[in-house]
Design an enzyme around this catalytic site. Structure first.
Site, mmCIF file in Angstrom:
data_model
loop_
_atom_site.group_PDB
_atom_site.id
_atom_site.type_symbol
_atom_site.label_atom_id
_atom_site.label_comp_id
_atom_site.label_asym_id
_atom_site.label_seq_id
_atom_site.Cartn_x
_atom_site.Cartn_y
_atom_site.Cartn_z
ATOM 1 N N GLN A 240 -8.238 -27.720 -18.439
ATOM 2 C CA GLN A 240 -6.822 -27.460 -18.618
ATOM 3 C C GLN A 240 -6.228 -26.344 -17.779
ATOM 4 O OE1 GLN A 240 -5.985 -25.766 -22.450
ATOM 5 N NE2 GLN A 240 -4.083 -26.871 -22.639
ATOM 6 N N CYS B 154 -12.797 -25.992 -29.511
ATOM 7 C CA CYS B 154 -12.333 -24.627 -29.255
ATOM 8 C C CYS B 154 -11.138 -24.442 -30.168
ATOM 9 C CB CYS B 154 -12.015 -24.413 -27.781
ATOM 10 S SG CYS B 154 -10.990 -25.690 -27.018
ATOM 11 N N SER B 155 -9.969 -24.188 -29.617
ATOM 12 C CA SER B 155 -8.755 -24.124 -30.418
ATOM 13 C C SER B 155 -8.000 -25.444 -30.325
ATOM 14 C CB SER B 155 -7.864 -22.971 -29.952
ATOM 15 O OG SER B 155 -6.678 -22.909 -30.717
ATOM 16 N N ALA B 156 -7.644 -25.841 -29.094
ATOM 17 C CA ALA B 156 -6.910 -27.090 -28.884
ATOM 18 C C ALA B 156 -7.833 -28.284 -28.672
ATOM 19 C CB ALA B 156 -5.970 -26.946 -27.696
ATOM 20 N N GLY B 157 -9.104 -28.030 -28.428
ATOM 21 C CA GLY B 157 -10.033 -29.128 -28.206
ATOM 22 C C GLY B 157 -9.907 -29.776 -26.851
ATOM 23 N N VAL B 158 -9.442 -29.032 -25.841
ATOM 24 C CA VAL B 158 -9.309 -29.594 -24.505
ATOM 25 C C VAL B 158 -9.791 -28.637 -23.408
ATOM 26 C CG1 VAL B 158 -7.444 -31.206 -25.044
ATOM 27 C CG2 VAL B 158 -6.866 -28.875 -24.376
ATOM 28 N N GLY B 159 -9.510 -27.347 -23.521
ATOM 29 C CA GLY B 159 -9.802 -26.402 -22.454
ATOM 30 C C GLY B 159 -11.271 -26.042 -22.374
ATOM 31 N N ARG B 160 -11.683 -25.089 -23.190
ATOM 32 C CA ARG B 160 -13.091 -24.705 -23.208
ATOM 33 C C ARG B 160 -13.966 -25.875 -23.654
ATOM 34 N NH1 ARG B 160 -12.565 -18.805 -26.286
ATOM 35 N NH2 ARG B 160 -10.551 -18.266 -25.382
ATOM 36 N N ASP C 1 -10.889 -14.304 -22.987
ATOM 37 C CA ASP C 1 -9.564 -14.904 -23.106
ATOM 38 C C ASP C 1 -9.010 -15.237 -21.730
ATOM 39 O OD1 ASP C 1 -9.592 -14.539 -25.834
ATOM 40 O OD2 ASP C 1 -8.730 -12.536 -25.696
#
Length: 385
Positions: A348, A304-310, A272
């Site tokens: 991000q 991932c969750s937002a589709g931008v970071g990981r 995390d």
């Protein structure tokens, strides 16, 4: 501990590791192309803050507190946040010089580079703001651009919060999307319809369902040896293989009388709000994805969750590795700049601490062991230095 550095670019292992070294230094940098600092939100277009749901149901992608501040500041300026940056460093670094480049550069300079880079929504995203589409968004400020959004015809709309991403010398090599949630997608029929219509045969998942007691993604697939109908797509989970750092699932999907095979690669040890401490598992994970054969030549779907970071980090990692292998050098800022033209906020969160790691004997052993270890939880799968 004795460290061994491998410098031959043709070695896939080495190229992937070296590319990741610099990528993780610059991980989640906010890089965008802005040619005119006086650009404004298109005439007549409402700002994001004016268009969000009245009930305030949008979430922040809270992997980084700085991101909240930047999104708010961005939306107060009509979706784009400008600072004093005039251009992004576009210098390519030779792969065999990358360890020295990373270690010689002061950590403070990475922070300074981060602070100079603009961020925010820089291209039109009007389709995502249509009333009939708003419920399919999850995070405030994370919307696909009109010119790169994936169009999926389903239930009276062609909208889904997903973007096509160009790869290394390859158009539309990836799809970056939100982690499927029933709140946005109902029975997940829209997600599976996208998989079907876009000829997706590989799904890369780089989040767990729950992290720190927060739901990051719902389980959008049936359990092993079970089946489910999602909209018009029938899905059977044929197998599930659990390794130390990731899980591989194989599905049979069908629509009407046509059937296909789908592979899901689920990376389960991404910490995390941080980057993986050891590069080796991610390298091995990527190799498994690449070595899986497909028939339809569709894009690889990454979420991932937002589709931008990981998601952005994995895609950039894949692109940079291919660039290093093909050209003997890589351009991290240029790579991130390119993918952020396809989807906003890719890469991000700023990584505040970085240690240049070279290959060690134990890391190499861990990779070999990872091929054999199954059904082990992360804490028991780690190797110790």
């Amino acid at each position: 501990m004795e460290l061994r550095v491998h410098l031959k670019v043709e070695n896939v292992f080495t190229a992937a590791h070296l590319a990741t070294q610099q990528l993780f230094v610059l991980k989640f940098l906010k890089i965008t192309v802005i040619s005119n600092q006086n650009d404004q939100t298109p005439s007549g277009e409402k700002t994001c803050s004016e268009m969000i749901n009245e009930d305030g149901s949008f979430e922040f992608d809270d992997d980084d507190a700085i991101e909240k501040e930047n999104v708010i500041r961005s939306e107060e300026n009509g979706g784009v946040y400008y600072n004093n940056a005039l251009e992004v460093n576009k210098t390519k670094v030779k792969v065999d010089e990358l360890p020295l480049y990373v270690t010689a550069k002061p950590k403070s300079s990475f922070q300074e580079e981060f602070e100079r880079i603009p961020n925010g929504l820089t291209k039109p995203y009007e389709d995502s703001q249509q009333a009939r589409n708003m419920s399919r968004n999850r995070y405030k400020g994370i919307y696909p651009y009109d010119d790169s959004r994936v169009k999926v015809w389903f239930d009276g709309s062609d909208y889904i919060n997903a973007s096509v991403i160009d790869g290394f010398n390859e158009r539309n090599a990836y799809i970056a999307t939100l982690g499927p949630m029933s709140k946005q997608l109902g029975d997940f029929g829209l997600f599976w319809e996208m998989v079907w219509q876009q000829h997706v045969e590989k799904v890369v998942m780089v989040t767990n369902l729950i992290e720190e007691k927060k739901v990051k993604c719902d389980q959008y697939w049936p359990n092993v040896e079970s089946s489910a109908l999602y909209g018009n797509v029938y899905v059977i989970c044929l197998s599930e293989e659990k390794y130390a750092e990731f899980t591989r699932r194989t599905f049979q999907i069908s629509r009407n009388s046509e059937g296909r095979e789908l592979h899901q690669f689920h990376f389960t040890c991404w910490p995390d709000r941080r980057v993986p401490e050891d590069v080796a598992p991610l390298v091995e994970f990527r190799k498994m994805v690449l070595n899986t054969k497909t028939k339809l030549n569709g894009p690889t779907l990454v979420h991932c969750s937002a589709g931008v970071g990981r998601t952005g980090t994995y895609i950039a990692f894949d692109i940079l590795t291919k660039e290093g292998e093909a050209e003997g050098s890589i351009n991290v800022p240029g790579c991130v700049l390119n993918i952020r033209q396809n989807r906003p906020n890719m890469i991000q969160t700023w990584q505040t601490q970085f240690t240049a790691e070279q290959y060690s004997e134990k890391e190499s052993q861990a990779i070999e062991r990872n091929k054999k270890l199954k059904a082990k939880i992360r804490v028991n799968a780690d190797f110790h230095r």
